[in-house]
Design a protein around this motif. Structure first.
Motif, PDB file in Angstrom:
ATOM      1  N   MET A 117       0.847  -1.098  -0.198  1.00 23.61           N
ATOM      2  CA  MET A 117      -0.058  -0.065   0.177  1.00 23.61           C
ATOM      3  C   MET A 117       0.935   1.380   0.043  1.00 23.61           C
ATOM      4  SD  MET A 117      -3.217   1.244   2.576  1.00 23.61           S
ATOM      5  CE  MET A 117      -4.006  -0.292   2.190  1.00 23.61           C
ATOM      6  N   VAL A 118       1.975   1.151   0.644  1.00 23.07           N
ATOM      7  CA  VAL A 118       2.835   2.267   0.965  1.00 23.07           C
ATOM      8  C   VAL A 118       3.508   2.695  -0.615  1.00 23.07           C
ATOM      9  CG1 VAL A 118       5.064   3.207   1.614  1.00 23.07           C
ATOM     10  CG2 VAL A 118       3.740   1.930   3.162  1.00 23.07           C
ATOM     11  N   ASN A 119       3.873   1.617  -1.408  1.00 22.11           N
ATOM     12  CA  ASN A 119       4.062   1.820  -2.797  1.00 22.11           C
ATOM     13  C   ASN A 119       3.027   2.489  -3.662  1.00 22.11           C
ATOM     14  OD1 ASN A 119       6.853   0.837  -2.325  1.00 22.11           O
ATOM     15  ND2 ASN A 119       5.924  -1.179  -2.688  1.00 22.11           N
ATOM     16  N   ILE A 120       1.911   2.011  -3.300  1.00 18.61           N
ATOM     17  CA  ILE A 120       0.827   2.616  -4.139  1.00 18.61           C
ATOM     18  C   ILE A 120       0.628   4.280  -3.565  1.00 18.61           C
ATOM     19  CG2 ILE A 120      -1.642   2.434  -4.895  1.00 18.61           C
ATOM     20  CD1 ILE A 120      -1.522  -0.414  -3.986  1.00 18.61           C
ATOM     21  N   MET A 121       0.762   4.266  -2.559  1.00 15.88           N
ATOM     22  CA  MET A 121       0.509   5.823  -2.098  1.00 15.88           C
ATOM     23  C   MET A 121       1.835   6.677  -2.763  1.00 15.88           C
ATOM     24  SD  MET A 121      -0.556   5.315   1.779  1.00 15.88           S
ATOM     25  CE  MET A 121      -0.386   7.044   2.292  1.00 15.88           C
ATOM     26  N   ILE A 122       2.951   6.270  -2.820  1.00 15.61           N
ATOM     27  CA  ILE A 122       4.164   6.842  -3.316  1.00 15.61           C
ATOM     28  C   ILE A 122       3.796   7.312  -4.908  1.00 15.61           C
ATOM     29  CG2 ILE A 122       6.458   6.636  -3.799  1.00 15.61           C
ATOM     30  CD1 ILE A 122       6.795   5.268  -1.432  1.00 15.61           C
ATOM     31  N   ALA A 123       3.359   6.121  -5.564  1.00 17.96           N
ATOM     32  CA  ALA A 123       2.952   6.283  -7.049  1.00 17.96           C
ATOM     33  C   ALA A 123       2.045   7.418  -7.172  1.00 17.96           C
ATOM     34  CB  ALA A 123       2.555   4.956  -7.395  1.00 17.96           C
ATOM     35  N   GLU A 124       0.859   7.460  -6.276  1.00 13.43           N
ATOM     36  CA  GLU A 124      -0.100   8.382  -6.275  1.00 13.43           C
ATOM     37  C   GLU A 124       0.236   9.861  -6.357  1.00 13.43           C
ATOM     38  OE1 GLU A 124      -3.374   8.477  -7.202  1.00 13.43           O
ATOM     39  OE2 GLU A 124      -3.023   6.041  -7.517  1.00 13.43           O
ATOM     40  N   PHE A 125       1.486   9.958  -5.269  1.00 17.90           N
ATOM     41  CA  PHE A 125       1.936  11.346  -4.975  1.00 17.90           C
ATOM     42  C   PHE A 125       2.712  11.748  -6.346  1.00 17.90           C
ATOM     43  CE2 PHE A 125       1.243  10.606  -0.293  1.00 17.90           C
ATOM     44  CZ  PHE A 125       0.669  11.713  -0.001  1.00 17.90           C
ATOM     45  N   ARG A 126       3.332  10.790  -7.029  1.00 16.61           N
ATOM     46  CA  ARG A 126       4.267  10.999  -8.101  1.00 16.61           C
ATOM     47  C   ARG A 126       3.302  11.535  -9.164  1.00 16.61           C
ATOM     48  NH1 ARG A 126       8.628   6.120  -7.989  1.00 16.61           N
ATOM     49  NH2 ARG A 126       9.816   6.848  -6.385  1.00 16.61           N
ATOM     50  N   LYS A 127       2.231  11.011  -9.259  1.00 19.88           N
ATOM     51  CA  LYS A 127       1.043  11.482 -10.353  1.00 19.88           C
ATOM     52  C   LYS A 127       0.628  12.869 -10.006  1.00 19.88           C
ATOM     53  CE  LYS A 127      -0.535   6.723 -11.039  1.00 19.88           C
ATOM     54  NZ  LYS A 127      -1.884   5.926 -10.981  1.00 19.88           N
ATOM     55  N   LEU A 128       0.478  13.168  -8.604  1.00 18.04           N
ATOM     56  CA  LEU A 128       0.075  14.196  -8.357  1.00 18.04           C
ATOM     57  C   LEU A 128       1.082  15.403  -8.637  1.00 18.04           C
ATOM     58  CD1 LEU A 128      -2.017  13.696  -5.207  1.00 18.04           C
ATOM     59  CD2 LEU A 128      -2.667  14.448  -7.390  1.00 18.04           C
ATOM     60  N   LYS A 129       2.314  15.277  -8.322  1.00 20.98           N
ATOM     61  CA  LYS A 129       3.449  16.003  -8.652  1.00 20.98           C
ATOM     62  C   LYS A 129       3.688  16.459  -9.980  1.00 20.98           C
ATOM     63  CE  LYS A 129       8.530  16.353  -7.958  1.00 20.98           C
ATOM     64  NZ  LYS A 129       9.778  15.635  -7.348  1.00 20.98           N
ATOM     65  N   GLY A 130       3.436  15.603 -11.052  1.00 25.82           N
ATOM     66  CA  GLY A 130       3.374  15.703 -12.220  1.00 25.82           C
ATOM     67  C   GLY A 130       2.178  16.376 -13.024  1.00 25.82           C
ATOM     68  N   SER A 131       1.240  16.758 -12.092  1.00 18.92           N
ATOM     69  CA  SER A 131      -0.143  17.373 -12.692  1.00 18.92           C
ATOM     70  C   SER A 131      -0.375  18.777 -12.522  1.00 18.92           C
ATOM     71  CB  SER A 131      -1.359  16.326 -12.012  1.00 18.92           C
ATOM     72  OG  SER A 131      -1.577  16.688 -10.649  1.00 18.92           O
ATOM     73  N   ILE A 186      -3.299  19.952 -11.295  1.00 21.22           N
ATOM     74  CA  ILE A 186      -4.567  20.007 -10.329  1.00 21.22           C
ATOM     75  C   ILE A 186      -3.662  20.199  -8.923  1.00 21.22           C
ATOM     76  CG2 ILE A 186      -4.303  17.581  -9.697  1.00 21.22           C
ATOM     77  CD1 ILE A 186      -7.491  19.797 -10.332  1.00 21.22           C
ATOM     78  N   LEU A 187      -2.692  19.881  -8.679  1.00 21.49           N
ATOM     79  CA  LEU A 187      -2.114  20.082  -7.466  1.00 21.49           C
ATOM     80  C   LEU A 187      -1.777  21.652  -7.447  1.00 21.49           C
ATOM     81  CD1 LEU A 187      -0.754  19.331  -4.852  1.00 21.49           C
ATOM     82  CD2 LEU A 187       1.270  18.850  -6.003  1.00 21.49           C
ATOM     83  N   TRP A 188      -1.277  22.218  -8.245  1.00 20.88           N
ATOM     84  CA  TRP A 188      -0.811  23.531  -8.411  1.00 20.88           C
ATOM     85  C   TRP A 188      -2.057  24.523  -8.233  1.00 20.88           C
ATOM     86  CZ3 TRP A 188       3.759  23.762  -6.810  1.00 20.88           C
ATOM     87  CH2 TRP A 188       4.576  22.819  -7.407  1.00 20.88           C
ATOM     88  N   ILE A 189      -3.175  24.144  -8.765  1.00 24.79           N
ATOM     89  CA  ILE A 189      -4.511  24.753  -8.927  1.00 24.79           C
ATOM     90  C   ILE A 189      -5.071  24.758  -7.303  1.00 24.79           C
ATOM     91  CG2 ILE A 189      -6.969  24.432  -9.474  1.00 24.79           C
ATOM     92  CD1 ILE A 189      -6.056  23.412 -12.213  1.00 24.79           C
ATOM     93  N   CYS A 190      -4.914  23.564  -6.610  1.00 24.93           N
ATOM     94  CA  CYS A 190      -5.373  23.435  -5.334  1.00 24.93           C
ATOM     95  C   CYS A 190      -4.499  24.501  -4.436  1.00 24.93           C
ATOM     96  CB  CYS A 190      -5.277  22.118  -4.977  1.00 24.93           C
ATOM     97  SG  CYS A 190      -6.559  21.268  -5.336  1.00 24.93           S
ATOM     98  N   LEU A 191      -3.006  24.554  -4.610  1.00 25.94           N
ATOM     99  CA  LEU A 191      -2.078  24.997  -3.652  1.00 25.94           C
ATOM    100  C   LEU A 191      -2.284  26.618  -4.075  1.00 25.94           C
ATOM    101  CD1 LEU A 191       1.155  23.254  -4.197  1.00 25.94           C
ATOM    102  CD2 LEU A 191      -0.304  23.378  -2.064  1.00 25.94           C
ATOM    103  N   THR A 192      -2.783  27.213  -5.041  1.00 31.39           N
ATOM    104  CA  THR A 192      -3.014  28.619  -5.517  1.00 31.39           C
ATOM    105  C   THR A 192      -4.085  28.783  -4.702  1.00 31.39           C
ATOM    106  OG1 THR A 192      -2.039  28.280  -7.801  1.00 31.39           O
ATOM    107  CG2 THR A 192      -3.686  30.246  -7.299  1.00 31.39           C
ATOM    108  N   GLY A 193      -5.334  27.894  -4.711  1.00 35.71           N
ATOM    109  CA  GLY A 193      -6.446  28.481  -3.858  1.00 35.71           C
ATOM    110  C   GLY A 193      -6.077  28.467  -2.481  1.00 35.71           C
TER     111      GLY A 193
END
Length: 241
Positions: A1-15, A17-24
């Motif tokens: 499960m930890v590896n899946i979470m790391i993969a999800e964070f990597r996906k967010l880092k390259g998207s 949507i994360l920067w839109i949320c941080l701007t908000g």
């Protein structure tokens, strides 16, 4: 499960949507700084923090966290990479729980950052002590946790809609709008999860009336969150590849 979470964070880092949320995340603390400087001039730390916090809970956070969660849950379906996840033995329940944990961490991280940005208020004369700082931090993190629970129904819809990213986003905004309207209804204020956050966290920036004692808010939020979580796990098990 930890590896899946790391993969999800990597996906967010390259998207984006994360920067839109941080701007908000930056938006309301900055607005509160200028409004506090020109109009209200609150002296107390908690008063200053909750001055912008009520808008975050009622409007901003449900929208940006709903957008973030919807993206996390529907990205593979949109990009037609969902089948690739099961080339290796990844359980559907483990996958969806990992996504929920990632969303929770992101929500708590953004609420923490939103709180830290309020420190700029000292430049307009807001008084701050260590006890008040810790009290405000606890309030923000608790509100972030409760917001996560309040957004579980939206995540359930996002999972059920498969490729329906637009549908899930629309549901998110409708959910936020209903909650906004609900602050004028004592009945809705006692059952809607987003409004319940104000009562549970003792945020009095808005004068909201309730038809029932706070135990009703706690019970409704617990039931809605638990039913949504069970629905998410059940849908993940039954979801077709």
């Amino acid at each position: 499960m930890v590896n899946i979470m790391i993969a999800e964070f990597r996906k967010l880092k390259g998207s984006n949507i994360l920067w839109i949320c941080l701007t908000g995340c930056f938006l309301l603390p900055v607005m509160s700084l200028f409004v506090g400087k020109s109009v209200t001039r609150p002296d107390g730390w908690m008063e200053y923090c909750t001055h912008s916090m009520w808008m975050s809970i009622l409007l901003l956070w449900p929208c940006i966290f709903g957008l973030m969660g919807t993206y996390i849950f529907t990205r593979e379906r949109i990009e037609n990479t969902y089948k690739n996840l099961f080339i290796i033995p990844v359980g559907r329940v483990s996958l969806v729980l990992s996504k929920l944990f990632v969303l929770l961490i992101v929500i708590l991280g953004i609420t923490f950052l939103s709180y830290i940005l309020n420190i700029a208020g000292i430049f307009i004369g807001v008084k701050l002590t260590l006890n008040e700082f810790l009290q405000g931090l606890g309030t923000y993190l608790l509100s972030g946790l409760l917001t996560f629970i309040a957004m579980l129904p939206v995540m359930f819809i996002a999972l059920m809609s498969k490729k329906g990213f637009l549908v899930s986003v629309c549901v998110t905004f409708i959910y936020a709008f209903i909650s906004f309207i609900g602050i004028w209804s004592p009945m809705l204020s006692s059952v809607l999860p987003i409004i319940s956050i104000f009562r549970i966290c003792n945020i009095t920036a808005l004068s909201i009336e309730y038809s029932f004692p706070m135990s009703m808010n706690l019970i409704c939020m617990a039931i809605i969150g638990l039913v949504s979580l069970i629905g998410i796990i059940y849908a993940a098990k039954k979801q077709e590849v």
